[in-house]
Design a protein around this motif. Structure first.
Motif, PDB file in Angstrom:
ATOM      1  N   MET A  99       0.861  -1.174   0.000  1.00 59.37           N
ATOM      2  CA  MET A  99       0.000   0.000   0.000  1.00 59.37           C
ATOM      3  C   MET A  99       0.903   1.231   0.000  1.00 59.37           C
ATOM      4  O   MET A  99       1.812   1.352   0.797  1.00 59.37           O
ATOM      5  CB  MET A  99      -0.905  -0.035   1.230  1.00 59.37           C
ATOM      6  N   GLY A 100       0.632   2.162  -0.908  1.00 55.36           N
ATOM      7  CA  GLY A 100       1.440   3.360  -1.025  1.00 55.36           C
ATOM      8  C   GLY A 100       1.164   4.364   0.072  1.00 55.36           C
ATOM      9  O   GLY A 100       0.123   4.325   0.746  1.00 55.36           O
ATOM     10  N   ARG A 101       2.117   5.264   0.233  1.00 58.66           N
ATOM     11  CA  ARG A 101       2.002   6.298   1.259  1.00 58.66           C
ATOM     12  C   ARG A 101       0.765   7.166   1.061  1.00 58.66           C
ATOM     13  O   ARG A 101       0.069   7.507   2.023  1.00 58.66           O
ATOM     14  CB  ARG A 101       3.268   7.152   1.246  1.00 58.66           C
ATOM     15  N   SER A 102       0.439   7.516  -0.201  1.00 59.18           N
ATOM     16  CA  SER A 102      -0.739   8.351  -0.454  1.00 59.18           C
ATOM     17  C   SER A 102      -2.026   7.670  -0.019  1.00 59.18           C
ATOM     18  O   SER A 102      -2.923   8.313   0.516  1.00 59.18           O
ATOM     19  CB  SER A 102      -0.835   8.720  -1.938  1.00 59.18           C
ATOM     20  N   VAL A 103      -2.108   6.367  -0.235  1.00 53.61           N
ATOM     21  CA  VAL A 103      -3.308   5.621   0.156  1.00 53.61           C
ATOM     22  C   VAL A 103      -3.492   5.674   1.673  1.00 53.61           C
ATOM     23  O   VAL A 103      -4.601   5.891   2.171  1.00 53.61           O
ATOM     24  CB  VAL A 103      -3.231   4.161  -0.345  1.00 53.61           C
ATOM     25  N   VAL A 104      -2.411   5.516   2.392  1.00 50.72           N
ATOM     26  CA  VAL A 104      -2.472   5.571   3.854  1.00 50.72           C
ATOM     27  C   VAL A 104      -2.870   6.976   4.311  1.00 50.72           C
ATOM     28  O   VAL A 104      -3.720   7.131   5.202  1.00 50.72           O
ATOM     29  CB  VAL A 104      -1.125   5.141   4.485  1.00 50.72           C
ATOM     30  N   LEU A 105      -2.294   7.991   3.690  1.00 52.11           N
ATOM     31  CA  LEU A 105      -2.629   9.366   4.062  1.00 52.11           C
ATOM     32  C   LEU A 105      -4.098   9.672   3.810  1.00 52.11           C
ATOM     33  O   LEU A 105      -4.776  10.287   4.649  1.00 52.11           O
ATOM     34  CB  LEU A 105      -1.745  10.352   3.293  1.00 52.11           C
ATOM     35  N   VAL A 106      -4.612   9.245   2.656  1.00 57.04           N
ATOM     36  CA  VAL A 106      -6.027   9.474   2.342  1.00 57.04           C
ATOM     37  C   VAL A 106      -6.915   8.722   3.337  1.00 57.04           C
ATOM     38  O   VAL A 106      -7.904   9.274   3.829  1.00 57.04           O
ATOM     39  CB  VAL A 106      -6.339   9.061   0.885  1.00 57.04           C
ATOM     40  N   ALA A 107      -6.546   7.488   3.666  1.00 61.35           N
ATOM     41  CA  ALA A 107      -7.353   6.690   4.602  1.00 61.35           C
ATOM     42  C   ALA A 107      -7.380   7.320   5.993  1.00 61.35           C
ATOM     43  O   ALA A 107      -8.449   7.444   6.606  1.00 61.35           O
ATOM     44  CB  ALA A 107      -6.813   5.263   4.676  1.00 61.35           C
ATOM     45  N   VAL A 108      -6.228   7.732   6.479  1.00 61.26           N
ATOM     46  CA  VAL A 108      -6.159   8.342   7.816  1.00 61.26           C
ATOM     47  C   VAL A 108      -6.929   9.665   7.828  1.00 61.26           C
ATOM     48  O   VAL A 108      -7.733   9.925   8.732  1.00 61.26           O
ATOM     49  CB  VAL A 108      -4.690   8.534   8.244  1.00 61.26           C
ATOM     50  N   GLY A 109      -6.694  10.489   6.819  1.00 65.55           N
ATOM     51  CA  GLY A 109      -7.413  11.767   6.746  1.00 65.55           C
ATOM     52  C   GLY A 109      -8.905  11.566   6.590  1.00 65.55           C
ATOM     53  O   GLY A 109      -9.709  12.254   7.213  1.00 65.55           O
ATOM     54  N   GLY A 110      -9.298  10.601   5.750  1.00 63.29           N
ATOM     55  CA  GLY A 110     -10.721  10.326   5.537  1.00 63.29           C
ATOM     56  C   GLY A 110     -11.425   9.893   6.804  1.00 63.29           C
ATOM     57  O   GLY A 110     -12.556  10.289   7.075  1.00 63.29           O
ATOM     58  N   ALA A 111     -10.743   9.080   7.600  1.00 61.28           N
ATOM     59  CA  ALA A 111     -11.336   8.656   8.875  1.00 61.28           C
ATOM     60  C   ALA A 111     -11.571   9.858   9.783  1.00 61.28           C
ATOM     61  O   ALA A 111     -12.633   9.988  10.396  1.00 61.28           O
ATOM     62  CB  ALA A 111     -10.432   7.634   9.563  1.00 61.28           C
ATOM     63  N   GLY A 112     -10.596  10.735   9.847  1.00 61.15           N
ATOM     64  CA  GLY A 112     -10.737  11.936  10.681  1.00 61.15           C
ATOM     65  C   GLY A 112     -11.864  12.833  10.197  1.00 61.15           C
ATOM     66  O   GLY A 112     -12.687  13.303  10.989  1.00 61.15           O
ATOM     67  N   GLY A 113     -11.930  13.056   8.888  1.00 56.40           N
ATOM     68  CA  GLY A 113     -12.996  13.893   8.332  1.00 56.40           C
ATOM     69  C   GLY A 113     -14.369  13.304   8.552  1.00 56.40           C
ATOM     70  O   GLY A 113     -15.330  14.013   8.876  1.00 56.40           O
ATOM     71  N   ALA A 114     -14.485  11.996   8.397  1.00 59.96           N
ATOM     72  CA  ALA A 114     -15.775  11.327   8.609  1.00 59.96           C
ATOM     73  C   ALA A 114     -16.221  11.421  10.058  1.00 59.96           C
ATOM     74  O   ALA A 114     -17.411  11.592  10.347  1.00 59.96           O
ATOM     75  CB  ALA A 114     -15.682   9.865   8.172  1.00 59.96           C
ATOM     76  N   LEU A 115     -15.279  11.333  10.977  1.00 59.99           N
ATOM     77  CA  LEU A 115     -15.626  11.453  12.401  1.00 59.99           C
ATOM     78  C   LEU A 115     -16.143  12.854  12.724  1.00 59.99           C
ATOM     79  O   LEU A 115     -17.109  13.005  13.488  1.00 59.99           O
ATOM     80  CB  LEU A 115     -14.418  11.114  13.270  1.00 59.99           C
ATOM     81  N   VAL A 116     -15.524  13.870  12.147  1.00 60.65           N
ATOM     82  CA  VAL A 116     -15.989  15.245  12.365  1.00 60.65           C
ATOM     83  C   VAL A 116     -17.391  15.420  11.782  1.00 60.65           C
ATOM     84  O   VAL A 116     -18.282  15.979  12.422  1.00 60.65           O
ATOM     85  CB  VAL A 116     -15.004  16.273  11.771  1.00 60.65           C
ATOM     86  N   ARG A 117     -17.587  14.912  10.557  1.00 63.39           N
ATOM     87  CA  ARG A 117     -18.904  15.019   9.931  1.00 63.39           C
ATOM     88  C   ARG A 117     -19.963  14.310  10.769  1.00 63.39           C
ATOM     89  O   ARG A 117     -21.064  14.821  10.980  1.00 63.39           O
ATOM     90  CB  ARG A 117     -18.885  14.430   8.524  1.00 63.39           C
ATOM     91  N   ASP A 118     -19.658  13.127  11.263  1.00 61.56           N
ATOM     92  CA  ASP A 118     -20.607  12.382  12.086  1.00 61.56           C
ATOM     93  C   ASP A 118     -20.958  13.149  13.358  1.00 61.56           C
ATOM     94  O   ASP A 118     -22.125  13.224  13.737  1.00 61.56           O
ATOM     95  CB  ASP A 118     -20.031  11.007  12.436  1.00 61.56           C
ATOM     96  N   ALA A 119     -19.965  13.736  13.994  1.00 65.25           N
ATOM     97  CA  ALA A 119     -20.214  14.508  15.216  1.00 65.25           C
ATOM     98  C   ALA A 119     -21.116  15.699  14.931  1.00 65.25           C
ATOM     99  O   ALA A 119     -22.039  15.991  15.704  1.00 65.25           O
ATOM    100  CB  ALA A 119     -18.891  14.966  15.832  1.00 65.25           C
TER     101      ALA A 119
END
Length: 123
Positions: free
Chosen positions: A1-21
């Motif tokens: 898995m490339g570095r960009s994929v990991v960055l997008v996944a980590v950032g996406g999780a954070g953004g989704a948590l904010v949206r859910d809250a």
């Protein structure tokens, strides 16, 4: 898995948590105007425009764009919820409200993205 994929996944999780809250803090009824989703999507457009505007003017480490753009802001904004809420409004015969939501989302989103770009570019 490339570095960009990991960055997008980590950032996406954070953004989704904010949206859910935010969605939990400001829930909409099935027949009410989906204010939380509108505010999330418009603010996401503003922030993405700002990010891209800044990145065109300044150099940044290579991890910034994938983490914050498709990652955080991609996870934060939500087209699927926008589509489902629009459909639900039509299903309960709130067609006028659904149209207002659709138009407001598109017009305000484009205006916010344009404003963010201008701010980010320093104009």
């Amino acid at each position: 898995m490339g570095r960009s994929v990991v960055l997008v996944a980590v950032g996406g999780a954070g953004g989704a948590l904010v949206r859910d809250a935010l969605g939990r803090a400001w829930p909409a009824s099935v027949t009410g105007f989906p204010t939380a989703t509108l505010l999330v999507n418009v603010s996401g457009c503003l922030l993405l425009g700002l990010l891209l505007g800044v990145l065109t003017q300044r150099s940044a480490p290579g991890w910034v764009r994938p983490l914050l753009g498709p990652g955080v802001l991609g996870g934060y904004t939500t087209f699927s919820t926008f589509a489902v809420e629009s459909d639900r409004l039509v299903a309960v015969d709130r067609v006028g409200l659904a149209l207002a939501y659709l138009i407001a989302s598109v017009v305000l989103g484009i205006a916010a993205a344009a404003a963010g770009l201008r701010l980010g570019e320093g104009r």
